[in-house]
Design a protein around this motif. Structure first.
Motif, short mmCIF file in Angstrom:
data_model
loop_
_atom_site.label_atom_id
_atom_site.label_comp_id
_atom_site.label_asym_id
_atom_site.label_seq_id
_atom_site.Cartn_x
_atom_site.Cartn_y
_atom_site.Cartn_z
N LEU A 1 0.81 -1.21 0.00
CA LEU A 1 0.00 0.00 0.00
C LEU A 1 0.85 1.26 0.00
O LEU A 1 0.39 2.33 -0.40
CB LEU A 1 -0.92 0.02 1.23
CG LEU A 1 -2.21 -0.81 1.12
CD1 LEU A 1 -3.03 -0.66 2.38
CD2 LEU A 1 -3.03 -0.40 -0.08
N ILE A 2 2.10 1.15 0.45
CA ILE A 2 2.99 2.31 0.41
C ILE A 2 3.14 2.80 -1.02
O ILE A 2 3.27 4.00 -1.27
CB ILE A 2 4.37 1.93 1.00
CG1 ILE A 2 4.22 1.48 2.46
CG2 ILE A 2 5.34 3.09 0.91
CD1 ILE A 2 5.49 0.92 3.05
N GLY B 1 -2.97 -14.57 0.57
CA GLY B 1 -2.63 -13.73 1.71
C GLY B 1 -2.26 -12.31 1.32
O GLY B 1 -2.42 -11.38 2.12
N LEU B 2 -1.77 -12.11 0.10
CA LEU B 2 -1.28 -10.80 -0.32
C LEU B 2 -2.30 -9.67 -0.12
O LEU B 2 -1.95 -8.60 0.38
CB LEU B 2 -0.84 -10.85 -1.78
CG LEU B 2 0.50 -11.55 -2.08
CD1 LEU B 2 0.73 -11.66 -3.58
CD2 LEU B 2 1.66 -10.78 -1.43
N PRO B 3 -3.57 -9.84 -0.52
CA PRO B 3 -4.50 -8.71 -0.40
C PRO B 3 -5.09 -8.51 0.99
O PRO B 3 -5.75 -7.50 1.24
CB PRO B 3 -5.61 -9.09 -1.39
CG PRO B 3 -5.59 -10.58 -1.44
CD PRO B 3 -4.16 -10.98 -1.23
N HIS B 4 -4.85 -9.43 1.92
CA HIS B 4 -5.54 -9.42 3.21
C HIS B 4 -5.31 -8.11 3.98
O HIS B 4 -6.25 -7.36 4.26
CB HIS B 4 -5.09 -10.62 4.05
CG HIS B 4 -5.84 -10.79 5.33
ND1 HIS B 4 -6.66 -11.86 5.57
CD2 HIS B 4 -5.89 -10.02 6.45
CE1 HIS B 4 -7.20 -11.73 6.78
NE2 HIS B 4 -6.73 -10.62 7.33
N GLY B 5 -4.08 -7.86 4.35
CA GLY B 5 -3.78 -6.67 5.15
C GLY B 5 -4.07 -5.39 4.41
O GLY B 5 -4.59 -4.41 4.98
N ALA B 6 -3.73 -5.35 3.12
CA ALA B 6 -3.96 -4.15 2.31
C ALA B 6 -5.45 -3.86 2.19
O ALA B 6 -5.88 -2.70 2.20
CB ALA B 6 -3.33 -4.32 0.94
N TYR B 7 -6.26 -4.92 2.08
CA TYR B 7 -7.71 -4.73 1.98
C TYR B 7 -8.25 -4.09 3.26
O TYR B 7 -9.02 -3.12 3.20
CB TYR B 7 -8.40 -6.07 1.73
CG TYR B 7 -9.91 -5.94 1.55
CD1 TYR B 7 -10.45 -5.85 0.27
CD2 TYR B 7 -10.77 -5.91 2.65
CE1 TYR B 7 -11.83 -5.73 0.10
CE2 TYR B 7 -12.14 -5.78 2.48
CZ TYR B 7 -12.66 -5.69 1.20
OH TYR B 7 -14.03 -5.56 1.04
N LYS C 1 1.76 13.40 -0.69
CA LYS C 1 2.83 14.32 -0.31
C LYS C 1 4.20 13.67 -0.42
O LYS C 1 5.17 14.13 0.16
CB LYS C 1 2.61 14.81 1.13
CG LYS C 1 1.30 15.56 1.31
CD LYS C 1 1.12 16.01 2.75
CE LYS C 1 -0.22 16.73 2.93
NZ LYS C 1 -0.43 17.16 4.34
N GLY C 2 4.25 12.58 -1.17
CA GLY C 2 5.53 11.90 -1.37
C GLY C 2 5.72 10.74 -0.42
O GLY C 2 5.02 10.60 0.59
N MET C 3 6.69 9.91 -0.74
CA MET C 3 6.96 8.71 0.04
C MET C 3 7.39 9.04 1.47
O MET C 3 6.93 8.43 2.44
CB MET C 3 8.05 7.89 -0.65
CG MET C 3 8.37 6.56 0.00
SD MET C 3 7.06 5.35 -0.18
CE MET C 3 7.20 5.01 -1.95
#
Length: 400
Positions: A58-59, A101-107, A186-188
């Protein structure tokens, strides 16, 4: 419930199915794939690794609209479930579990932001709890149904259910979830500024410790109920439904009361209650109905705490809301992994299945202390909601 929140909740229901179904079909998969049960257990660990890896993606996605992110993440759920459904061997199934598992936390991180934006003022925690409601309902209904279908038909059927649920979620998100604006870009570097303050660290620590403390005990709940509580193996399925009911009750109580009593204080109370229930389990697990009652209470606390913590991290990570959501999901899963590890130490030493509950007590208490410190500082710095934490007030509180 608003249609948009229902769509988000269906997504968390699908993720709950994906995460927890494997525990109920371990023996079926092992028999069909000709691998050992410990090897099948790796399907649980690889999912958790996928959660952590995917959460921090998500970053890189923060500049996109949340609705588009949710559609992409739900597509990953469907892809992972399709691969798992048709996987011809263990190694491809392992890859499928990682993708699942990849989308779990980001979701969860993205859906929390959308739920907060959809909520009326003063009802944000309730909206997040309704979004998260799919997870306990998955444990109450979806996982037992999937386990039954696995035993009677094939272990691939629960994964096929995930495909159908994922496609339905895609449609509902597309139709019902509002296309809210993307968060300010606003940038990373700006995404990490909130980490300079103590508020988010206290929330993350409380999540890790509290979740880990309860999972110390829950990871060994089945042998505890049988060997200590005296329940038969045949009754464990019904008891797991009781555990799922506790999760649902905790989630719904959180939705009703967390905003009224302030999320920080409410979660602190629940965390202390969880510690007391774990201690009671250690001393009274030989009494069957007490073990069952404490299981219900601990499961209610586990899911009653989760939603307010999900809301609090977004509230106290201004400029890096998605990163904050990532951190809280990483804390949940790290707590799961280390809780199970620490709980297994006394079992490996032959001390009995009630000792993991005792190991969990100090972890749960430390989580409660973190929430207590957080709440006290909130009262002292009401005008500095997002950035009102400095090291000086914390040390003054501890010294007092």
């Amino acid at each position: 419930m608003k249609k948009g929140l229902f769509a988000l909740a269906l997504g968390t229901f699908t993720l709950g199915m994906a995460e927890f179904i494997i525990e109920g079909i371990l023996t079926d998969v092992a028999h069909n794939m000709n691998v050992s049960i410990p090897q099948v257990g790796h399907l649980i660990s690889i999912y958790a690794l996928g959660v952590c890896a995917g959460a921090f993606s998500l970053i890189l996605m923060h500049k996109y609209r949340p609705k588009n992110i949710l559609l992409f993440l739900t597509s990953l759920v469907v892809i992972g479930a399709i691969i798992a459904t048709v996987a011809p061997n263990y190694w491809l199934l392992l890859c499928a579990r990682f993708i699942q598992g990849l989308p779990h936390g980001a979701y969860f991180g993205t859906a929390t932001i959308v739920a907060v934006k959809m909520a009326k003022e003063g009802k944000e925690t309730k909206a997040v709890a309704m979004m998260c409601a799919g997870m306990p309902f998955a444990n109450l209904m979806g996982v037992p149904l999937g386990t039954f279908l696995s035993h009677t038909m094939s272990w691939r059927v629960p994964f096929l259910m995930s495909v159908i649920l994922g496609l339905l979620t895609l449609y509902m998100i597309y139709r019902w979830v509002p296309n809210v604006e993307a968060l300010p870009n606003k940038g990373m570097k700006a995404q990490f500024k909130f980490m300079r303050h103590l508020a988010p660290w206290l929330i993350i620590a409380a999540t890790f410790l509290g979740n880990g403390g309860i999972l110390c005990w829950f990871s060994y709940i089945s042998p505890l109920l049988q060997w200590n509580g005296g329940f038969s193996a045949a009754s464990i399925s019904a008891l797991m439904i009781l555990a799922g009911l506790g999760m649902v009750v905790g989630n719904q109580v959180s939705a009703l009361l967390a905003d009224r009593f302030k999320p920080g204080r409410f979660t602190c109370y629940l965390q202390f209650l969880a510690a007391a229930a774990l201690l009671a389990t250690f001393f009274l697990s030989h009494i069957g109905w007490v073990s069952a009652a404490m299981m219900f209470i601990c499961c209610a606390c586990l899911f009653g705490i989760g939603s307010p913590e999900q809301f609090l991290i977004v509230k106290h990570s201004e400029g890096g809301e998605m990163l904050g959501g990532c951190c809280i999901q990483a804390a949940f899963n790290l707590g799961n992994a280390l809780g199970a590890f620490f709980g297994g130490i006394p079992v490996a030493m032959g001390l009995g299945y009630h000792f993991p509950a005792l190991i969990g007590v100090p972890m749960a208490l430390m989580g409660a202390v973190c929430l207590l410190v957080f709440h006290k500082n909130m009262n002292k710095h009401k005008k500095r909601v997002c950035h009102g934490f400095t090291t000086r007030p914390l040390f003054m509180f501890v010294l007092v």
